[in-house]
Design a protein around this motif. Sequence first.
Motif, short mmCIF file in Angstrom:
data_model
loop_
_atom_site.label_atom_id
_atom_site.label_comp_id
_atom_site.label_asym_id
_atom_site.label_seq_id
_atom_site.Cartn_x
_atom_site.Cartn_y
_atom_site.Cartn_z
N ALA A 38 3.38 10.59 -6.88
CA ALA A 38 4.24 10.99 -8.00
C ALA A 38 3.40 11.34 -9.23
N ALA A 39 2.35 10.58 -9.48
CA ALA A 39 1.46 10.85 -10.62
C ALA A 39 0.72 12.17 -10.43
N ARG A 40 0.29 12.46 -9.19
CA ARG A 40 -0.38 13.73 -8.92
C ARG A 40 0.55 14.91 -9.21
N ARG A 41 1.80 14.80 -8.73
CA ARG A 41 2.78 15.87 -8.97
C ARG A 41 3.03 16.07 -10.46
N ALA A 98 0.84 -1.21 0.00
CA ALA A 98 0.00 0.00 0.00
C ALA A 98 0.87 1.25 0.00
N ALA A 99 1.97 1.23 0.74
CA ALA A 99 2.87 2.38 0.78
C ALA A 99 3.49 2.63 -0.59
N GLN A 100 3.86 1.55 -1.29
CA GLN A 100 4.42 1.70 -2.64
C GLN A 100 3.38 2.31 -3.59
N LEU A 101 2.15 1.83 -3.52
CA LEU A 101 1.09 2.35 -4.38
C LEU A 101 0.78 3.81 -4.05
N THR A 102 0.81 4.16 -2.77
CA THR A 102 0.59 5.55 -2.37
C THR A 102 1.69 6.44 -2.93
N GLY A 103 2.93 5.97 -2.90
CA GLY A 103 4.04 6.72 -3.47
C GLY A 103 3.87 6.94 -4.96
N LEU A 104 3.42 5.93 -5.67
CA LEU A 104 3.18 6.07 -7.10
C LEU A 104 2.05 7.06 -7.38
N ALA A 105 1.00 7.01 -6.59
CA ALA A 105 -0.13 7.93 -6.77
C ALA A 105 0.32 9.37 -6.52
N GLU A 146 2.10 19.46 -12.56
CA GLU A 146 3.16 20.19 -13.26
C GLU A 146 3.06 20.00 -14.78
N GLN A 147 2.10 19.22 -15.21
CA GLN A 147 1.89 18.90 -16.62
C GLN A 147 3.20 18.44 -17.27
N ARG A 148 3.92 17.60 -16.52
CA ARG A 148 5.19 17.07 -17.03
C ARG A 148 4.95 16.08 -18.14
N LYS A 149 5.72 16.22 -19.22
CA LYS A 149 5.75 15.21 -20.28
C LYS A 149 7.08 15.33 -20.99
N ARG A 150 7.60 14.20 -21.36
CA ARG A 150 8.89 14.13 -22.04
C ARG A 150 8.71 14.52 -23.51
#
Length: 95
Positions: free
Chosen positions: A81-84, A72-79, A88-92
Amino acid sequence: MRLLADPLRARIVSLLASEALCTCHLVEETGAKQTNISNHLRALREAGLVDTEPCGRFTYYRLRPEALDGLAAQLTGLAEAARRANLEQRKRPCP
């Protein structure tokens, strides 16, 4: 996470969240063959998601909540990161 992607394994984990069960209970609940259930339980045990408890000729399986806490902690970290990235509308850029 890969282990829980399998629908039968996810169902087993869901059932074990409520109570300790033996293979015969899981066969009855899921309709899967005993050998299939045993293989999934072995994979879950080797991954550290379930513990075993011998009881006469049966073995009961119990879910390890602390293992799910780590997931759950790993999934929360991924969520997060995705929110940030979304904020920031980040895209490569493409080459």
